[in-house]
Design a protein around this motif. Structure first.
Motif, mmCIF file in Angstrom:
data_model
loop_
_atom_site.group_PDB
_atom_site.id
_atom_site.type_symbol
_atom_site.label_atom_id
_atom_site.label_comp_id
_atom_site.label_asym_id
_atom_site.label_seq_id
_atom_site.Cartn_x
_atom_site.Cartn_y
_atom_site.Cartn_z
ATOM 1 N N THR A 92 35.592 39.566 47.238
ATOM 2 C CA THR A 92 36.084 39.228 45.899
ATOM 3 C C THR A 92 37.384 38.440 45.970
ATOM 4 O O THR A 92 37.584 37.471 45.233
ATOM 5 C CB THR A 92 36.277 40.508 45.066
ATOM 6 O OG1 THR A 92 35.012 41.178 44.925
ATOM 7 C CG2 THR A 92 36.834 40.197 43.694
ATOM 8 N N ALA A 93 38.266 38.832 46.889
ATOM 9 C CA ALA A 93 39.546 38.124 47.027
ATOM 10 C C ALA A 93 39.338 36.705 47.549
ATOM 11 O O ALA A 93 40.049 35.772 47.137
ATOM 12 C CB ALA A 93 40.465 38.904 47.964
ATOM 13 N N ARG A 94 38.369 36.517 48.454
ATOM 14 C CA ARG A 94 38.133 35.181 48.995
ATOM 15 C C ARG A 94 37.431 34.274 47.992
ATOM 16 O O ARG A 94 37.738 33.090 47.887
ATOM 17 C CB ARG A 94 37.293 35.272 50.285
ATOM 18 C CG ARG A 94 38.028 35.903 51.453
ATOM 19 C CD ARG A 94 37.313 35.607 52.753
ATOM 20 N NE ARG A 94 35.952 36.114 52.754
ATOM 21 C CZ ARG A 94 35.587 37.301 53.192
ATOM 22 N NH1 ARG A 94 36.514 38.133 53.676
ATOM 23 N NH2 ARG A 94 34.329 37.672 53.168
ATOM 24 N N MET A 95 36.461 34.810 47.251
ATOM 25 C CA MET A 95 35.670 34.000 46.344
ATOM 26 C C MET A 95 36.273 33.892 44.947
ATOM 27 O O MET A 95 35.803 33.104 44.124
ATOM 28 C CB MET A 95 34.258 34.582 46.237
ATOM 29 C CG MET A 95 33.532 34.715 47.578
ATOM 30 S SD MET A 95 33.273 33.111 48.379
ATOM 31 C CE MET A 95 32.130 32.350 47.222
ATOM 32 N N GLN A 96 37.276 34.720 44.647
ATOM 33 C CA GLN A 96 37.899 34.752 43.323
ATOM 34 C C GLN A 96 36.895 35.147 42.230
ATOM 35 O O GLN A 96 37.087 34.835 41.057
ATOM 36 C CB GLN A 96 38.519 33.384 42.992
ATOM 37 C CG GLN A 96 39.635 32.962 43.930
ATOM 38 C CD GLN A 96 40.809 33.940 43.884
ATOM 39 O OE1 GLN A 96 41.279 34.306 42.811
ATOM 40 N NE2 GLN A 96 41.274 34.354 45.063
ATOM 41 N N THR A 97 35.827 35.793 42.629
ATOM 42 C CA THR A 97 34.794 36.285 41.717
ATOM 43 C C THR A 97 34.340 37.643 42.230
ATOM 44 O O THR A 97 34.118 37.798 43.442
ATOM 45 C CB THR A 97 33.583 35.331 41.658
ATOM 46 O OG1 THR A 97 34.039 34.037 41.243
ATOM 47 C CG2 THR A 97 32.543 35.832 40.665
ATOM 48 N N PRO A 98 34.199 38.640 41.354
ATOM 49 C CA PRO A 98 33.770 39.965 41.833
ATOM 50 C C PRO A 98 32.381 39.921 42.475
ATOM 51 O O PRO A 98 31.442 39.348 41.906
ATOM 52 C CB PRO A 98 33.772 40.819 40.560
ATOM 53 C CG PRO A 98 34.669 40.101 39.610
ATOM 54 C CD PRO A 98 34.498 38.650 39.913
ATOM 55 N N TYR A 99 32.284 40.506 43.662
ATOM 56 C CA TYR A 99 31.014 40.636 44.378
ATOM 57 C C TYR A 99 30.764 42.110 44.689
ATOM 58 O O TYR A 99 31.707 42.881 44.927
ATOM 59 C CB TYR A 99 31.033 39.838 45.682
ATOM 60 C CG TYR A 99 30.594 38.399 45.529
ATOM 61 C CD1 TYR A 99 29.324 37.997 45.937
ATOM 62 C CD2 TYR A 99 31.440 37.451 44.965
ATOM 63 C CE1 TYR A 99 28.912 36.679 45.792
ATOM 64 C CE2 TYR A 99 31.040 36.129 44.815
ATOM 65 C CZ TYR A 99 29.769 35.752 45.229
ATOM 66 O OH TYR A 99 29.354 34.450 45.077
ATOM 67 N N VAL A 100 29.507 42.498 44.669
ATOM 68 C CA VAL A 100 29.138 43.881 44.976
ATOM 69 C C VAL A 100 28.243 43.897 46.220
ATOM 70 O O VAL A 100 27.529 42.927 46.507
ATOM 71 C CB VAL A 100 28.404 44.541 43.787
ATOM 72 C CG1 VAL A 100 29.315 44.679 42.597
ATOM 73 C CG2 VAL A 100 27.153 43.765 43.410
#
Length: 357
Positions: A92-100
């Motif tokens: 999430t920190a790398r992509m700037q989008t929440p990932y699960v």
């Protein structure tokens, strides 16, 4: 005063519903007939339900009973219904989008059945009562789970403050027969005339939380005719476990039959009696409206708690209800991962927060 009612055998027992009118039991069919033993009960369901389900569920088994796993399978973007505990904060920190994170599911799970056998569940307008339906569905699901190597446990409630019996989760045929025996014994045990057996679903669910220490699949089997306040414990239980609400219904609870005349209705749990006129069209209309309002409120509470709901009617084939439920859960799983969902014809739509079948 009501001797003419007894002569005509029109005395009725109604399910408890918090002061709301309930559907009558027009003479419990087979009430004096002893129930079969555990082996006979299992054999009968094996031929009438399990044989029909054999081969029809196929790949839907994983969609119906989902275990937990630790093996990472994939990463995808966070969606509104996802559990925040599955967020991968590094990605999430790398992509700037929440990932699960998506994990590979284990087939072996521990399943617990929380069964309500209080007085209101004894209601039935046909050959099958809600109590018999509860025993049947727990037997069928336990057999399906145990034959895949899963452990099955049982918590029975019959109207007391505490559980009537608790059977630890184990596997094997002997354990399955023990579970069936416990249900049948509790289901046909006569209630004391002086005892007031009021359903207390809220305290029961709190006790379930204290018993289950590890994540499990929990099936709460009840007619959900209980005082309000059980929504919060159910939601708390669903945060840690995979919870499925198995709701027992009878068609006579939704509509009062025509031309029934004067009937003495008795609350099965509190013992309160009421004389009603079944020929009064205005009374039947009020009864149907209150039943619809109660139905909408119940489904809303289950959806807010975030649990799936399997609805079983006493006049419906159980195998068809289970197949419909498996298809809806499979469809919800496909939608959650962004995949296409096959059309289900006239099935009920998937609602936010749970599957209602």
């Amino acid at each position: 005063m009501f001797s003419w009612l007894r002569k005509k055998r029109t005395e009725v027992t109604a399910a408890a519903g918090g002061g709301q009118p309930q559907a009558p039991v027009l003479g419990a069919p087979g009430a004096d007939t002893p129930w079969p033993n555990a082996a006979q009960w299992l054999q009968r369901l094996d031929w009438t339900v399990l044989k029909r389900l054999d081969g029809q569920l196929q790949g839907d088994y994983r969609s119906l009973f989902r275990g937990s796993g630790l093996v990472l399978a994939d990463l995808r973007e966070y969606q509104a219904h996802d559990d925040v505990r599955h967020i991968d904060w590094n990605v999430t920190a790398r992509m700037q989008t929440p990932y699960v994170r998506e994990h590979q599911e284990d087939r072996e799970i521990a399943a617990w059945f929380v069964v309500d056998l209080s007085a209101s569940v004894a209601f039935g307008s046909g050959p099958t009562s809600k109590r018999q339906l509860a025993c049947s569905v727990v037997t069928v699901l336990s057999k399906m789970l145990s034959q895949h190597g899963n452990r099955v446990g049982l918590m029975l409630f019959t109207g007391q403050d505490r559980a009537h019996s608790v059977v630890p989760a184990r596997s094997g045929r002997r354990h399955l027969l023990h579970i069936v025996h416990q249900m049948l014994q509790a289901g046909q045990a006569p209630a004391h005339a002086s005892a007031v057996q009021i359903s207390a679903l809220g305290p029961w669910l709190v006790q379930v939380q204290s018993v289950l220490k590890r994540r499990s699949a929990v099936f709460v089997v009840s007619d959900y005719i209980s005082p309000t306040g059980w929504e919060k414990p159910l939601a708390q239980l669903a945060r840690r476990h995979e919870v499925v609400a198995v709701r027992l219904r009878d068609p006579l609870e939704m509509a009062w039959p025509d031309n029934t005349g004067m009937l003495l209705v008795q609350d099965a749990e509190s013992g309160e009696q009421l004389l009603v006129d079944g020929n009064d069209a205005a009374f039947r209309q009020r009864f149907a409206q209150q039943a619809q309002d109660r139905e909408a409120a119940l489904l809303s509470r289950l959806s807010q708690a975030g649990v799936d709901c399997l609805e079983l009617n006493t006049d419906e084939a159980m195998d068809q209800a289970l197949l419909r439920f498996a298809q809806l859960r499979k469809r919800a799983s496909q939608l959650s991962t962004g995949g296409p969902a096959a059309p289900l014809g006239h099935q009920r739509p998937v609602q936010a927060g749970g599957v209602h079948a």
